[in-house]
Design an enzyme around this catalytic site. Structure first.
Site, PDB file in Angstrom:
ATOM      1  CG  ASP A  13      -1.877  -1.033   1.187  1.00 21.84           C
ATOM      2  OD1 ASP A  13      -2.315  -1.565   0.168  1.00 21.84           O
ATOM      3  OD2 ASP A  13      -1.925  -1.707   2.268  1.00 21.84           O
ATOM      4  CE  LYS A  16       2.441  -2.195  -4.520  1.00 21.83           C
ATOM      5  NZ  LYS A  16       2.312  -2.064  -2.962  1.00 21.83           N
ATOM      6  N   GLY A  40      -4.303  -4.594  -4.119  1.00 17.71           N
ATOM      7  CA  GLY A  40      -5.262  -3.665  -4.135  1.00 17.71           C
ATOM      8  C   GLY A  40      -4.788  -2.243  -4.706  1.00 17.71           C
ATOM      9  CG  HIS A  41      -1.826  -2.131  -7.163  1.00 14.33           C
ATOM     10  ND1 HIS A  41      -1.153  -2.807  -8.024  1.00 14.33           N
ATOM     11  CD2 HIS A  41      -1.367  -2.630  -5.830  1.00 14.33           C
ATOM     12  CE1 HIS A  41      -0.316  -3.499  -7.358  1.00 14.33           C
ATOM     13  NE2 HIS A  41      -0.511  -3.498  -5.979  1.00 14.33           N
ATOM     14  CD  GLN A 218       0.815  -8.661  -2.778  1.00 15.49           C
ATOM     15  OE1 GLN A 218       1.741  -9.252  -3.464  1.00 15.49           O
ATOM     16  NE2 GLN A 218      -0.588  -8.446  -3.031  1.00 15.49           N
TER      17      GLN A 218
HETATM   18  P1  IMO Z   1      -1.022  -4.141  -2.309  1.00 14.97           P
HETATM   19  O1  IMO Z   1      -0.358  -4.565  -3.761  1.00 14.97           O
HETATM   20  C1  IMO Z   1      -0.997  -4.461   1.782  1.00 14.97           C
HETATM   21  C2  IMO Z   1      -0.965  -8.643   3.646  1.00 14.97           C
HETATM   22  C3  IMO Z   1      -2.136  -9.059   4.250  1.00 14.97           C
HETATM   23  C4  IMO Z   1      -1.504  -9.927   5.399  1.00 14.97           C
HETATM   24  C5  IMO Z   1      -0.371 -10.621   4.496  1.00 14.97           C
HETATM   25  C6  IMO Z   1      -0.711 -11.911   3.918  1.00 14.97           C
HETATM   26  O2  IMO Z   1      -2.010  -3.384  -2.540  1.00 14.97           O
HETATM   27  O3  IMO Z   1       0.144  -3.311  -1.498  1.00 14.97           O
HETATM   28  P2  IMO Z   1      -2.303 -12.826   1.759  1.00 14.97           P
HETATM   29  O4  IMO Z   1      -3.594 -12.543   1.576  1.00 14.97           O
HETATM   30  O5  IMO Z   1      -1.091 -12.229   0.824  1.00 14.97           O
HETATM   31  O6  IMO Z   1      -2.015 -14.366   1.975  1.00 14.97           O
HETATM   32  O7  IMO Z   1      -1.980 -11.937   3.384  1.00 14.97           O
HETATM   33  O8  IMO Z   1      -0.070  -9.701   3.382  1.00 14.97           O
HETATM   34  N1  IMO Z   1      -1.087  -7.952   2.317  1.00 14.97           N
HETATM   35  C7  IMO Z   1      -1.137  -6.691   1.900  1.00 14.97           C
HETATM   36  N2  IMO Z   1      -0.877  -5.552   2.487  1.00 14.97           N
HETATM   37  N3  IMO Z   1      -1.020  -4.180   0.501  1.00 14.97           N
HETATM   38  C8  IMO Z   1      -1.098  -5.534  -0.101  1.00 14.97           C
HETATM   39  O9  IMO Z   1      -1.276  -5.399  -1.410  1.00 14.97           O
HETATM   40  C9  IMO Z   1      -1.192  -6.863   0.282  1.00 14.97           C
HETATM   41  N4  IMO Z   1      -1.254  -7.892   0.153  1.00 14.97           N
HETATM   42  C10 IMO Z   1      -1.319  -8.986   1.124  1.00 14.97           C
HETATM   43  O10 IMO Z   1      -2.780  -7.965   4.907  1.00 14.97           O
HETATM   44  O11 IMO Z   1      -0.907  -9.084   6.394  1.00 14.97           O
HETATM   45 MG    MG Z   2      -3.188  -1.892  -1.855  1.00 11.32          MG
END
Ligand code: IMO
Ligand code: MG
Length: 419
Positions: A13, A16, A40-41, A218
């Site tokens: 988050d 990006k 979630g972009h 992530q």
């Molecule tokens: P973007 O791309 C923030 C976190 C989840 C959890 C851990 C594992 O938008 O930055 P998962 O569902 O991947 O097995 O969860 O990773 N997590 C994220 N946190 N931004 C994301 O994506 C995330 N995708 C997974 O909250 O702590």
């Molecule tokens: Mg996100």
């Protein structure tokens, strides 16, 4: 020829997508190489909001080709829904989306397993997005999983599905199996126009001189190997993941831009040394709209952590920094940056390798004066208030990498490009 990787360098988050969007204008190709619909972009364009989960956000540029490479795990039903929603907004996918035939599938069973694991883990839960990411990657590694290409081999698919349910000791009636099989085959047909061998395509376009942008999902501190295990996601989010996830040689990544928020957030469980529990944390959450784009969960907020940030900058070999959401800090009397960790009377500037050690540290802070002036209309570095510039300079100094992009608002134009 050249390529740029845009990578989230903290716990996800980092905005990006906004940076991908700013740089996307020059990109011929935007490639997702890991993760799945846990991402979630969000992009705001002329007040319109677009949230991407599996589709590379480059799809907003009509000439750009978007690639979902083999390292991404794909939920075909979610993906079709995402495509359909974007088509309704007038975005065309014709000849613009490629999905690798080897991408591992996220099946309904994976979501059920993810949810069940989380629900029964009580206080030991990871806080996943419940999108089935962990179980899908696990099955792929265990070689019990299914891949996109399997959707075009009906008998094989049926057999593999049956085996998968058996492997997980999950019951499925013949009727349920047939329904699932038919739904998967229909989804496969709907997506078939996009399915190909994307690694060959990416390498060729690179050699032909096209501009390629690798869009990370992530963040580094959620990397399966180098994050705070087990509070991580199930893919390699670091720059090293691009080569395996997209099927390209290491030398085809020419530049790495590390994306950092001007403060820190974390969604889900796990240690977070600079977390703010009081009023300032709440203020940042509201001001920064820090609620998950995928799950709607409130994000945990804290001060910028230069120890963690330097670790991620080094592990990714970043060339330049992008600092986002600087405007969210406007109005704070003081802003802080964590410069070291204390464990008992031991001081360290290194990020520890395990979650236990990270949970035990106390941050040491550099406290700086805040700024009051609204910065959302600033388009040049020199227009920023003196204290904001000093804050950015402290970040760049502590990380020992120069800042190239500063985001001062959610819209594409609310961006300061250095040099
Ligand atoms: P973007 O791309 C923030 C976190 C989840 C959890 C851990 C594992 O938008 O930055 P998962 O569902 O991947 O097995 O969860 O990773 N997590 C994220 N946190 N931004 C994301 O994506 C995330 N995708 C997974 O909250 O702590
Ligand atoms: Mg996100």
């Amino acid at each position: 020829m050249s390529s740029i990787a845009v990578l989230g360098c903290m716990w996800g988050d980092e905005a990006k997508a906004k940076i991908v969007d700013v740089l996307g204008e020059c990109a011929d190709l935007v490639v997702r190489f890991q993760g799945g619909s846990n991402a979630g972009h969000t992009i705001y364009l002329n007040e319109d909001k677009y949230v991407f989960h599996s589709i590379p956000s480059g799809i907003l540029y009509p000439e750009t080709v978007c690639v979902i490479a083999s390292g991404v795990v794909v939920d075909v039903f979610d993906l079709i829904e995402e495509i359909t929603e974007l088509e309704k907004k007038g975005i065309s996918f014709k000849d613009r989306l490629l999905i690798d035939s080897r991408a591992a599938l996220v099946l309904p069973l994976h979501k059920e397993l993810d949810t069940a694991n989380e629900d029964k883990s009580g206080k030991n839960k990871i806080g996943t997005t419940k999108r089935g990411i962990g179980p899908a990657y696990s099955d792929d590694r265990a070689r019990t999983g299914l891949r996109l290409n399997d959707l075009y081999h009906k008998d094989y698919l049926k057999n593999r599905l049956q085996n998968l349910y058996q492997y997980h000791n999950q019951a499925i009636t013949p009727k349920e199996l047939t329904t699932l099989l038919n739904k998967l085959i229909t989804a496969g047909q709907r997506l078939s126009q996009y399915v190909c061998q994307t690694d060959t395509y990416i390498r060729r376009r690179y050699l032909e001189g096209d501009q390629i942008l690798f869009e990370g999902a992530q963040g580094t501190l959620l990397d399966i190997t180098y994050g705070t295990y087990p509070y991580v996601t199930s893919s390699n989010t670091i720059a090293g993941g691009i080569a395996t996830g997209a099927g390209i040689p290491l030398r085809m990544v020419d530049k790495v831009i590390g994306v950092y928020k001007a403060y820190c957030t974390r969604v889900g469980d796990g240690p977070f040394p600079t977390e703010l529990h009081g009023k300032i944390g709440d203020r940042i959450r509201i001001q920064g709209n820090e609620f998950g784009a995928t799950t709607g969960r409130p994000r945990r907020c804290g001060w910028f952590d230069a120890v963690a940030a330097r670790y991620s900058a080094e592990i990714n070999g970043v060339d330049r920094l992008a600092v986002t959401l600087l405007d969210v800090l406007t109005g704070l009397e003081e802003v802080k940056i964590c410069t070291a960790y204390w464990t008992g009377n031991q001081r360290s500037e290194d990020y520890p390798a395990d979650a236990f050690s990270l949970a035990a540290v106390q941050p040491e802070y550099l406290t700086m004066k805040g700024w009051d002036k609204d910065i959302t209309a600033c388009r040049k570095y020199k227009q920023l208030p003196k204290n904001a510039k000093e804050y950015l300079e402290a970040v760049a100094d502590l990380l020992a990498f120069p800042i190239e992009i500063i985001s001062v608002g959610r819209e594409r134009i609310q961006t300061i490009l250095m040099n």
